[in-house]
Motif scaffolding. Structure first.
Motif, PDB file in Angstrom:
ATOM      1  N   GLY A 163       0.797  -1.214   0.000  1.00 33.73           N
ATOM      2  CA  GLY A 163       0.000   0.000   0.000  1.00 33.73           C
ATOM      3  C   GLY A 163       0.830   1.263   0.000  1.00 33.73           C
ATOM      4  N   THR A 164       1.994   1.204   0.623  1.00 34.90           N
ATOM      5  CA  THR A 164       2.862   2.380   0.696  1.00 34.90           C
ATOM      6  C   THR A 164       3.707   2.540  -0.565  1.00 34.90           C
ATOM      7  OG1 THR A 164       2.968   2.125   3.100  1.00 34.90           O
ATOM      8  CG2 THR A 164       4.636   3.520   2.076  1.00 34.90           C
ATOM      9  N   LEU A 165       4.210   1.428  -1.088  1.00 31.82           N
ATOM     10  CA  LEU A 165       5.090   1.482  -2.260  1.00 31.82           C
ATOM     11  C   LEU A 165       4.309   1.560  -3.571  1.00 31.82           C
ATOM     12  CD1 LEU A 165       7.737  -1.176  -1.173  1.00 31.82           C
ATOM     13  CD2 LEU A 165       8.050   1.314  -1.244  1.00 31.82           C
ATOM     14  N   GLY A 166       3.054   1.155  -3.544  1.00 26.09           N
ATOM     15  CA  GLY A 166       2.250   1.197  -4.759  1.00 26.09           C
ATOM     16  C   GLY A 166       2.578   0.114  -5.756  1.00 26.09           C
ATOM     17  N   ILE A 167       3.133  -0.999  -5.277  1.00 26.07           N
ATOM     18  CA  ILE A 167       3.421  -2.153  -6.125  1.00 26.07           C
ATOM     19  C   ILE A 167       2.977  -3.407  -5.392  1.00 26.07           C
ATOM     20  CG2 ILE A 167       5.422  -1.047  -7.253  1.00 26.07           C
ATOM     21  CD1 ILE A 167       7.230  -2.778  -5.428  1.00 26.07           C
ATOM     22  N   PRO A 168       2.734  -4.504  -6.109  1.00 22.59           N
ATOM     23  CA  PRO A 168       2.426  -5.751  -5.404  1.00 22.59           C
ATOM     24  C   PRO A 168       3.627  -6.218  -4.576  1.00 22.59           C
ATOM     25  CG  PRO A 168       1.815  -5.880  -7.728  1.00 22.59           C
ATOM     26  CD  PRO A 168       2.648  -4.646  -7.570  1.00 22.59           C
ATOM     27  N   VAL A 169       3.361  -6.648  -3.355  1.00 24.96           N
ATOM     28  CA  VAL A 169       4.399  -7.204  -2.493  1.00 24.96           C
ATOM     29  C   VAL A 169       3.881  -8.539  -1.965  1.00 24.96           C
ATOM     30  CG1 VAL A 169       5.797  -6.918  -0.404  1.00 24.96           C
ATOM     31  CG2 VAL A 169       5.266  -4.925  -1.836  1.00 24.96           C
ATOM     32  N   HIS A 170       4.711  -9.563  -2.045  1.00 28.95           N
ATOM     33  CA  HIS A 170       4.301 -10.919  -1.705  1.00 28.95           C
ATOM     34  C   HIS A 170       5.178 -11.477  -0.580  1.00 28.95           C
ATOM     35  CE1 HIS A 170       2.367 -10.746  -5.680  1.00 28.95           C
ATOM     36  NE2 HIS A 170       3.520 -10.270  -6.106  1.00 28.95           N
ATOM     37  N   GLU A 176       4.105   1.126   7.697  1.00 30.58           N
ATOM     38  CA  GLU A 176       3.829   2.084   6.627  1.00 30.58           C
ATOM     39  C   GLU A 176       4.712   3.324   6.746  1.00 30.58           C
ATOM     40  OE1 GLU A 176      -0.018  -0.232   7.305  1.00 30.58           O
ATOM     41  OE2 GLU A 176       1.613   0.602   8.530  1.00 30.58           O
ATOM     42  N   GLN A 177       4.852   3.845   7.954  1.00 34.01           N
ATOM     43  CA  GLN A 177       5.696   5.022   8.153  1.00 34.01           C
ATOM     44  C   GLN A 177       7.156   4.719   7.841  1.00 34.01           C
ATOM     45  OE1 GLN A 177       4.522   5.614  12.234  1.00 34.01           O
ATOM     46  NE2 GLN A 177       3.252   7.396  11.732  1.00 34.01           N
ATOM     47  N   PHE A 178       7.632   3.561   8.297  1.00 34.25           N
ATOM     48  CA  PHE A 178       9.023   3.202   8.042  1.00 34.25           C
ATOM     49  C   PHE A 178       9.290   3.078   6.552  1.00 34.25           C
ATOM     50  CE2 PHE A 178      12.259   0.053   7.092  1.00 34.25           C
ATOM     51  CZ  PHE A 178      13.350   0.593   7.755  1.00 34.25           C
ATOM     52  N   VAL A 179       8.419   2.395   5.832  1.00 31.94           N
ATOM     53  CA  VAL A 179       8.619   2.215   4.395  1.00 31.94           C
ATOM     54  C   VAL A 179       8.551   3.557   3.682  1.00 31.94           C
ATOM     55  CG1 VAL A 179       7.662   1.170   2.309  1.00 31.94           C
ATOM     56  CG2 VAL A 179       7.805  -0.163   4.422  1.00 31.94           C
ATOM     57  N   SER A 180       7.616   4.411   4.075  1.00 35.12           N
ATOM     58  CA  SER A 180       7.504   5.734   3.460  1.00 35.12           C
ATOM     59  C   SER A 180       8.762   6.562   3.680  1.00 35.12           C
ATOM     60  CB  SER A 180       6.287   6.464   4.037  1.00 35.12           C
ATOM     61  OG  SER A 180       6.157   7.750   3.476  1.00 35.12           O
ATOM     62  N   GLN A 181       9.342   6.462   4.870  1.00 36.42           N
ATOM     63  CA  GLN A 181      10.553   7.226   5.197  1.00 36.42           C
ATOM     64  C   GLN A 181      11.797   6.673   4.513  1.00 36.42           C
ATOM     65  OE1 GLN A 181      10.607   6.894   9.461  1.00 36.42           O
ATOM     66  NE2 GLN A 181       8.735   8.113   9.721  1.00 36.42           N
ATOM     67  N   ASN A 182      11.724   5.425   4.033  1.00 35.30           N
ATOM     68  CA  ASN A 182      12.907   4.753   3.471  1.00 35.30           C
ATOM     69  C   ASN A 182      12.616   4.158   2.093  1.00 35.30           C
ATOM     70  OD1 ASN A 182      14.972   4.612   5.927  1.00 35.30           O
ATOM     71  ND2 ASN A 182      12.932   4.188   6.740  1.00 35.30           N
ATOM     72  N   LYS A 183      11.804   4.842   1.296  1.00 33.79           N
ATOM     73  CA  LYS A 183      11.372   4.278   0.018  1.00 33.79           C
ATOM     74  C   LYS A 183      12.541   3.900  -0.881  1.00 33.79           C
ATOM     75  CE  LYS A 183       6.640   5.803  -0.774  1.00 33.79           C
ATOM     76  NZ  LYS A 183       5.734   6.576  -1.643  1.00 33.79           N
ATOM     77  N   ALA A 184      13.594   4.695  -0.865  1.00 31.55           N
ATOM     78  CA  ALA A 184      14.734   4.413  -1.745  1.00 31.55           C
ATOM     79  C   ALA A 184      15.352   3.056  -1.450  1.00 31.55           C
ATOM     80  CB  ALA A 184      15.790   5.511  -1.607  1.00 31.55           C
ATOM     81  N   ALA A 185      15.260   2.600  -0.201  1.00 29.38           N
ATOM     82  CA  ALA A 185      15.846   1.308   0.163  1.00 29.38           C
ATOM     83  C   ALA A 185      15.115   0.153  -0.502  1.00 29.38           C
ATOM     84  CB  ALA A 185      15.826   1.128   1.678  1.00 29.38           C
TER      85      ALA A 185
END
Length: 304
Positions: free
Chosen positions: A217-224, A281-290
Motif C-alpha cells: 500500500g505504501t510502495l504502490g506495487i504488489p508485495v508478496h 507504513e511510516q518506516f517504508v515511506s521514510q525509506n522508500k529508496a531502500a
C-alpha cells in the motif's frame, strides 16, 4: 560529577541504534564518546556532530578501559558475531574499574537460558553477568527491527518479495530510531530502570502477509510474502557467505518466531522514549529508496 558534565559512552556508535543514540544525546547538549572500529566517513560525521571518537574494539580490554575513563553511563551493543561473552566481561570490568554509574545493554527478545541460538543464550548469560555488577543496568530486548525488511527484500519485475522462514508467526517491527530514543532515555535517567528487562515492539503486531500488504500500500506495487523452510533459508544465507554463527542464530530464531517468541506489543517505546513507535507504513515511506532495489540478503527463487 555535576549532571551537565556527564559523559556517555556509546559502543557500536556507527551502527543503527548506537548512531541514533549518540546523535540524540549530542542534540540535547550532552558529551558523547563514540567507540568505533575505525576512522571512516561514519565516525567523522559523528565527530563533526560533536562526539569524541575513540577507535578500538570491544574485544580489546585495554581499548575498552581507555574508552571508559571518566564515563558516567555506557551503552553496550555487540553485533551478531562470536565473542559476545568476552566483550561483555571486558565492558563490565572496565566500567566497574572506571566508576561508571549505569549501563544499557542491547540484548534480544529470544534471550533465555534454553535458547537454541548460541547468540541468544549468550545474551541471557550477559544479562545475568551485568546484573551481578554494581552498575545500574537496564536490558532491552527488541523484536525484529523494521530495518530487517530492507535486508531480505527482493525487487523483481516491478514487484516485491519477502521469502522468509517465519510461517504464520507474528511480530510488531520496531524501528532503530525508536529504540535509540529509549536507550538515550535510559542512559539519562537510569535509577527507575535498574535491573529492568524491556521488550521493544512497534505499534501493530502482524504476520508477514500483513506486513507485505502494508508495504504494498505504501510502495504502490504488489508485495508478496512467500514462506520458505528454515533449511532453505539457512542454505541461501550460507551460499551468500554469511558467517556460520549468524546462520545458526537466525535459523533458531526463525523457529522461535514461528512459536510466538517475537510476538507482542507494549507501551515501552512511547512511555520511555517519549514518542509513539513507527509503523511499517511510516518506516517504508521514510525509506522508500531502500526498496527500489533488492536487499543484500534476499533469498532467490531456485532456478529463477
Amino acid at each position: 560529577m555535576a549532571e551537565d558534565d556527564r559523559l556517555f559512552l556509546v559502543t557500536g556508535a556507527t551502527g543503527r541504534t548506537g548512531g541514533g543514540t549518540a546523535r540524540l544525546l549530542l542534540e540535547r547538549g550532552h558529551r558523547v564518546r563514540a567507540l568505533v572500529h575505525r576512522d571512516d566517513e561514519r565516525s567523522r560525521r559523528l565527530a563533526a556532530a560533536g562526539a569524541e571518537i575513540a577507535v578500538g574494539d570491544l574485544h580489546d580490554l585495554d581499548a575498552v578501559t581507555a574508552a571508559m575513563r571518566d564515563v558516567t553511563s555506557a551503552y553496550l551493543c555487540h553485533p551478531i558475531s562470536p565473542g559476545l561473552v568476552e566483550a561483555t566481561v571486558y565492558f563490565a570490568q572496565a566500567a566497574v574499574e572506571a566508576g561508571v554509574r549505569s549501563a544499557v545493554n542491547m540484548s534480544q527478545i529470544s534471550a533465555r537460558r534454553d535458547a537454541g541460538s548460541h547468540a541468544a543464550r549468550q545474551h541471557w548469560l550477559c544479562e545475568r553477568l551485568l546484573d551481578r555488577t554494581g552498575l545500574l543496568t537496564a536490558h532491552i530486548r527488541p523484536t525484529f527491527f523494521a530495518e530487517w525488511l530492507t535486508l531480505w527484500w527482493e525487487r523483481r519485475d516491478g514487484e516485491g518479495y519477502l521469502r522468509l522462514p517465519f510461517g504464520e508467526g507474528r511480530h510488531a517491527p520496531v524501528a532503530s530510531a525508536d529504540q535509540s530514543r529509549v536507550i538515550a532515555a535510559l542512559l539519562l535517567d537510569p535509577e527507575p530502570h535498574d535491573r529492568a528487562v524491556y521488550t521493544l515492539h512497534g505499534p501493530v503486531e502482524q504476520n508477514h502477509h500483513d506486513i507485505a500488504r502494508a508495504m504494498s500500500g505504501t510502495l504502490g506495487i504488489p508485495v508478496h510474502y512467500e514462506p520458505i523452510t528454515v533449511e532453505q533459508f539457512a542454505a541461501a544465507m550460507t551460499a551468500r557467505g554469511m558467517p556460520a554463527h549468524r546462520v545458526q542464530h537466525l535459523s533458531n530464531v526463525a523457529v522461535d518466531y514461528q512459536h510466538g517468541v517475537f510476538a507482542g506489543t507494549n507501551d515501552v517505546i512511547e512511555r520511555i522514549g517519549g514518542r509513539p513507535p513507527t509503523s511499517v507504513e511510516q518506516f517504508v515511506s521514510q525509506n522508500k529508496a531502500a526498496f527500489d532495489t533488492s536487499g543484500p540478503n534476499f533469498v532467490p527463487v531456485e532456478n529463477h
